[in-house]
Design a protein around this motif. Sequence first.
Motif, short mmCIF file in Angstrom:
data_model
loop_
_atom_site.label_atom_id
_atom_site.label_comp_id
_atom_site.label_asym_id
_atom_site.label_seq_id
_atom_site.Cartn_x
_atom_site.Cartn_y
_atom_site.Cartn_z
N THR A 127 -84.07 -47.56 -36.41
CA THR A 127 -84.17 -46.14 -36.70
C THR A 127 -83.16 -45.38 -35.86
N HIS A 128 -82.64 -44.27 -36.42
CA HIS A 128 -81.72 -43.42 -35.64
C HIS A 128 -82.41 -42.15 -35.18
N LEU A 129 -83.74 -42.13 -35.21
CA LEU A 129 -84.49 -40.95 -34.81
C LEU A 129 -84.85 -40.96 -33.33
N ARG A 130 -84.48 -42.02 -32.60
CA ARG A 130 -84.78 -42.11 -31.18
C ARG A 130 -83.55 -42.68 -30.47
N LEU A 131 -83.57 -42.61 -29.14
CA LEU A 131 -82.52 -43.23 -28.35
C LEU A 131 -82.87 -44.70 -28.18
N GLY A 173 -55.21 -45.05 -15.00
CA GLY A 173 -56.52 -44.66 -14.52
C GLY A 173 -57.65 -45.44 -15.18
N ILE A 174 -58.79 -45.47 -14.51
CA ILE A 174 -60.00 -46.04 -15.10
C ILE A 174 -60.73 -44.92 -15.84
N PHE A 175 -61.11 -45.18 -17.07
CA PHE A 175 -61.85 -44.20 -17.87
C PHE A 175 -63.18 -44.83 -18.28
N ALA A 176 -64.26 -44.11 -18.05
CA ALA A 176 -65.59 -44.57 -18.47
C ALA A 176 -66.20 -43.51 -19.38
N LEU A 177 -66.46 -43.88 -20.63
CA LEU A 177 -67.00 -42.96 -21.61
C LEU A 177 -68.40 -43.42 -22.00
N TRP A 178 -69.40 -42.56 -21.73
CA TRP A 178 -70.78 -42.91 -22.06
C TRP A 178 -71.11 -42.44 -23.46
N TYR A 179 -71.94 -43.21 -24.16
CA TYR A 179 -72.40 -42.77 -25.49
C TYR A 179 -73.82 -43.25 -25.75
N PRO A 180 -74.58 -42.48 -26.53
CA PRO A 180 -75.94 -42.89 -26.90
C PRO A 180 -75.89 -43.85 -28.08
N ILE A 181 -76.84 -44.74 -28.14
CA ILE A 181 -76.96 -45.64 -29.29
C ILE A 181 -78.19 -45.21 -30.08
N LYS A 182 -77.95 -44.48 -31.13
CA LYS A 182 -79.00 -44.08 -32.07
C LYS A 182 -78.67 -44.67 -33.44
#
Length: 279
Positions: free
Chosen positions: A230-234, A189-198
């Motif tokens: 900074t990791h305080l924002r997206l 299967g194709i798997f797509a995992l989204w993640y934020p970069i902070k």
Amino acid sequence: MNYRHIFHAGNPADVMKHAVLALILDHLRAKPAPFCVLDTHAGIGRYDLTSEQARKTAESDDGIGRLWGRPAPHPGLTPYLDAVQALNPDGSLRWYPGSPRIARAALRPQDRMVLVELHPDDAHSLKAEFTGDRAVSVHQSDAYTALKAHLPPKEKRGLVLIDPPFEQPDEFARMAEGLALAHRRWSTGIFALWYPIKERAAVWRFQDAVEKTGIPKVLIAELTWHPEDTHLRLNGSGLLIVNPPWKLDETLRSMLPALHDTLPSTGGGASVSWLTPEA
């Protein structure tokens, strides 16, 4: 379960995620065999960008608002923009399609979609959105439990989208563990995992955990619009894609820079790389 996506619908992270999602679905449509889409954090399906909640943050102004009503800056964005247009046929931008509506626009009569949402109110709205649609089933459930319950699908082809709200401090670890389990059940299967970069270190730990699973053919696509000071924002967002469609990496290497140039930014950029190559 306090996260409500309406405050962020159509923002730059959504644009990047949904543009890539639409490309993957376009690839699946290229072959006549049926496919299945499993969306583990489905939300409510569509979002009213004129609502009080959406206008409170106005994040869509710097996302889909920069693309709406203009020629696509790259042909790879066309499937995504077509899905947005389909919800707004009168030419004014009101409705934004979440991943369920992006996927539903791509389904053919032989395809189907399984939507999973844990938040009770959102699950209720999602069921109402797709009432009477025989191609869609909606389940109020934990995402990672759903990976066990719905994989492998009978269709043998398809996509799993894992897109958490990142309310839990261990979400990156849960994603890596969930992917390992799901891949054991459905390795093709194709798997797509989204993640934020902070915080970049958290992203590195997540990618390292996925690499240690031994899963082959893992592509990393990222778009950042702020310097990572900074990791305080997206600062940006990424997608980890297992078994990506043929030549998706080539398309993204030209599409994501074009998207970056279109969206407002104070820096950042686009990157596409292989975490693990094909075995």
